[in-house]
Design an enzyme around this catalytic site. Structure first.
Site, PDB file in Angstrom:
ATOM      1  N   GLY A  13      12.773 -10.880  -6.267  1.00  0.00           N
ATOM      2  CA  GLY A  13      13.645 -11.150  -7.283  1.00  0.00           C
ATOM      3  C   GLY A  13      13.381 -12.563  -7.925  1.00  0.00           C
ATOM      4  N   GLY A  14      11.957 -12.944  -7.488  1.00  0.00           N
ATOM      5  CA  GLY A  14      11.710 -14.593  -7.766  1.00  0.00           C
ATOM      6  C   GLY A  14      11.634 -15.135  -9.301  1.00  0.00           C
ATOM      7  N   ASP A  63       8.029  -3.628  -6.227  1.00  0.00           N
ATOM      8  CA  ASP A  63       9.394  -2.937  -6.339  1.00  0.00           C
ATOM      9  C   ASP A  63       9.516  -3.059  -4.872  1.00  0.00           C
ATOM     10  OD1 ASP A  63      11.367  -1.385  -6.296  1.00  0.00           O
ATOM     11  OD2 ASP A  63      10.588   0.338  -7.645  1.00  0.00           O
ATOM     12  N   ASN A  90      15.970 -11.917  -2.225  1.00  0.00           N
ATOM     13  CA  ASN A  90      17.099 -12.427  -3.286  1.00  0.00           C
ATOM     14  C   ASN A  90      17.186 -11.518  -4.192  1.00  0.00           C
ATOM     15  OD1 ASN A  90      18.281 -14.513  -5.314  1.00  0.00           O
ATOM     16  ND2 ASN A  90      16.322 -13.773  -6.212  1.00  0.00           N
ATOM     17  N   TYR A 155      28.296  -2.367  -4.339  1.00  0.00           N
ATOM     18  CA  TYR A 155      27.562  -3.565  -4.026  1.00  0.00           C
ATOM     19  C   TYR A 155      28.191  -4.300  -2.805  1.00  0.00           C
ATOM     20  CZ  TYR A 155      26.103  -8.212  -5.585  1.00  0.00           C
ATOM     21  OH  TYR A 155      25.844  -9.575  -5.749  1.00  0.00           O
TER      22      TYR A 155
HETATM   23  N1  LIG Z   1      24.686 -14.270 -10.138  1.00  0.00           N
HETATM   24  C1  LIG Z   1      25.829 -14.030  -9.472  1.00  0.00           C
HETATM   25  O1  LIG Z   1      26.855 -14.172  -9.671  1.00  0.00           O
HETATM   26  C2  LIG Z   1      25.657 -13.689  -8.047  1.00  0.00           C
HETATM   27  C3  LIG Z   1      26.643 -13.576  -7.317  1.00  0.00           C
HETATM   28  C4  LIG Z   1      26.652 -13.221  -5.881  1.00  0.00           C
HETATM   29  C5  LIG Z   1      25.285 -12.684  -5.264  1.00  0.00           C
HETATM   30  N2  LIG Z   1      24.429 -12.740  -6.127  1.00  0.00           N
HETATM   31  C6  LIG Z   1      23.013 -12.310  -5.555  1.00  0.00           C
HETATM   32  O2  LIG Z   1      21.961 -13.349  -5.802  1.00  0.00           O
HETATM   33  C7  LIG Z   1      20.909 -12.802  -6.026  1.00  0.00           C
HETATM   34  C8  LIG Z   1      20.146 -12.937  -7.195  1.00  0.00           C
HETATM   35  O3  LIG Z   1      20.812 -12.761  -8.372  1.00  0.00           O
HETATM   36  P1  LIG Z   1      20.565 -13.578  -9.832  1.00  0.00           P
HETATM   37  O4  LIG Z   1      22.134 -13.569 -10.252  1.00  0.00           O
HETATM   38  O5  LIG Z   1      19.728 -14.553  -9.834  1.00  0.00           O
HETATM   39  O6  LIG Z   1      20.152 -12.135 -10.557  1.00  0.00           O
HETATM   40  P2  LIG Z   1      18.814 -11.841 -11.764  1.00  0.00           P
HETATM   41  O7  LIG Z   1      19.373 -10.709 -12.484  1.00  0.00           O
HETATM   42  O8  LIG Z   1      18.872 -13.232 -12.712  1.00  0.00           O
HETATM   43  O9  LIG Z   1      17.597 -11.884 -10.876  1.00  0.00           O
HETATM   44  C9  LIG Z   1      17.333 -10.729 -10.158  1.00  0.00           C
HETATM   45  C10 LIG Z   1      15.928 -10.447 -10.124  1.00  0.00           C
HETATM   46  O10 LIG Z   1      15.564  -9.428  -9.090  1.00  0.00           O
HETATM   47  C11 LIG Z   1      14.668  -8.590  -9.646  1.00  0.00           C
HETATM   48  N3  LIG Z   1      14.549  -7.213  -9.365  1.00  0.00           N
HETATM   49  C12 LIG Z   1      15.510  -6.324  -9.399  1.00  0.00           C
HETATM   50  N4  LIG Z   1      15.123  -5.332  -8.676  1.00  0.00           N
HETATM   51  C13 LIG Z   1      14.360  -5.651  -7.905  1.00  0.00           C
HETATM   52  C14 LIG Z   1      13.246  -4.691  -7.430  1.00  0.00           C
HETATM   53  N5  LIG Z   1      13.688  -3.141  -6.768  1.00  0.00           N
HETATM   54  N6  LIG Z   1      12.220  -5.191  -6.921  1.00  0.00           N
HETATM   55  C15 LIG Z   1      11.952  -6.439  -6.959  1.00  0.00           C
HETATM   56  N7  LIG Z   1      12.483  -7.316  -7.929  1.00  0.00           N
HETATM   57  C16 LIG Z   1      13.901  -6.656  -8.724  1.00  0.00           C
HETATM   58  C17 LIG Z   1      14.676  -8.816 -11.414  1.00  0.00           C
HETATM   59  O11 LIG Z   1      13.669  -8.246 -12.132  1.00  0.00           O
HETATM   60  C18 LIG Z   1      15.292 -10.115 -11.450  1.00  0.00           C
HETATM   61  O12 LIG Z   1      14.090 -10.883 -11.716  1.00  0.00           O
HETATM   62  C19 LIG Z   1      21.148 -11.023  -5.987  1.00  0.00           C
HETATM   63  O13 LIG Z   1      20.985 -10.620  -4.794  1.00  0.00           O
HETATM   64  C20 LIG Z   1      22.505 -11.057  -6.280  1.00  0.00           C
HETATM   65  O14 LIG Z   1      23.035  -9.958  -5.618  1.00  0.00           O
HETATM   66  C21 LIG Z   1      24.474 -13.283  -7.480  1.00  0.00           C
END
Ligand SMILES: NC(=O)c1ccc[n+]([C@@H]2O[C@H](COP(=O)([O-])OP(=O)(O)OC[C@H]3O[C@@H](n4cnc5c(N)ncnc54)[C@H](O)[C@@H]3O)[C@@H](O)[C@H]2O)c1
Length: 255
Positions: A13-14, A63, A90, A155
């Site tokens: 998810g970089g 993926d 991530n 989740y």
């Molecule tokens: N933003 C928040 O409030 C929050 C809170 C708690 C935890 N998190 C966790 O932090 C992490 C990052 O979240 P974020 O907020 O940066 O989200 P984001 O939506 O900005 O980024 C997520 C990324 O993951 C990629 N992705 C999704 N499914 C994928 C797959 N099957 N294979 C490869 N890549 C995939 C997406 O293309 C995207 O680039 C996640 O694990 C999320 O659960 C986020």
């Protein structure tokens, strides 16, 4: 931070919010960053940005829910950048609905991305880390795993599973000098959070409620997470394993 120079680190998810801030921070610390994401265009754009600022990054379309795709992607990284020293699990996805309004297709998607994906990633990198007697993994869970969160039941179940899986693997692989730690973000200003709030009946009210609940009085920014992730991967954290750290402005104060 110590020991990140030339380390090969995969960030799943970089190309997303927390992921891209983490890739940039790791590149600033001298690491060679492998950006794994479904969104190849965004991953390539980020790799170009990092490489044009004298960093080292490679974008890979991966993926994480597909074990064969993950195995191939890790092999490609080992060929092009070298053995994998670090992994940041991530990538994640969420929907915001009361459990009784969700359906089994949504559960399946949540479980595949938030739970099965990280199993595939651990499975693909751990063999090499064991052989080299060295490695560090940082898993991105959520404060929802520690204290629950209305509207995020499945989740939260996946993230809770990620926490207990991480502690178990940290025990199994301590003898191999492999450190495994967990970071729990709270509400952080990314596309994922925007998606979550848009699903609520009053998105603005929900955002305000998140901010009110955070003692430090603001949403997290992706960079707040990136620095803690880099710390866990660095040699500054070489005596830390099996730990869970909330990076959420004091939202959760666990003992
Ligand atoms: N933003 C928040 O409030 C929050 C809170 C708690 C935890 N998190 C966790 O932090 C992490 C990052 O979240 P974020 O907020 O940066 O989200 P984001 O939506 O900005 O980024 C997520 C990324 O993951 C990629 N992705 C999704 N499914 C994928 C797959 N099957 N294979 C490869 N890549 C995939 C997406 O293309 C995207 O680039 C996640 O694990 C999320 O659960 C986020």
């Amino acid at each position: 931070m110590k020991g990140l120079q030339n380390k090969v680190i995969i960030v799943t998810g970089g190309a997303g919010g927390i992921g891209s801030a983490t890739c940039k921070r790791l590149a600033e610390e001298g690491a060679k960053v492998a950006i794994f994401d479904m969104n190849l265009e965004a991953a390539e754009k980020l790799a170009h940005e990092i490489n044009s600022q004298n960093g080292q990054a490679l974008a890979i379309k991966c993926d994480i829910t597909q074990s064969d795709v993950v195995e191939q992607a890790v092999q490609q990284i080992e060929k092009e950048l070298g053995p994998v020293d670090g992994l940041v699990n991530n990538a994640g996805w969420d929907i915001f609905k009361p459990f009784v309004k969700t359906n089994p297709q949504e559960w399946e998607k949540l479980i595949q991305i938030n739970l099965v994906g990280m199993l595939n990633m651990h499975f693909a990198v751990l063999k090499g880390m064991v052989a080299r007697n060295s490695g560090s993994i940082v898993n991105i869970a959520s404060d929802a795993a520690r204290v629950g969160s209305s509207g995020e039941a499945v989740y939260a179940a996946c993230k809770g599973g990620l926490v207990s899986f991480s502690k178990t693997l940290a025990r199994e692989h301590s003898r191999n000098n492999i450190k495994i730690n967990v970071i729990c973000p709270g509400p952080t200003d990314t596309a994922l959070l925007a998606g979550v709030t848009e699903g609520a009946s009053n998105p603005e009210k929900l955002r305000e409620a998140f901010v009110r609940a955070i003692p430090l009085g603001r949403l997290g920014q992706p960079e707040d997470l990136a620095s803690s992730i880099a710390f866990f991967l660095s040699d500054d954290a070489s005596f830390i394993t099996g730990q869970v750290l909330s990076v959420s402005g004091g939202l959760t104060m666990n003992g």
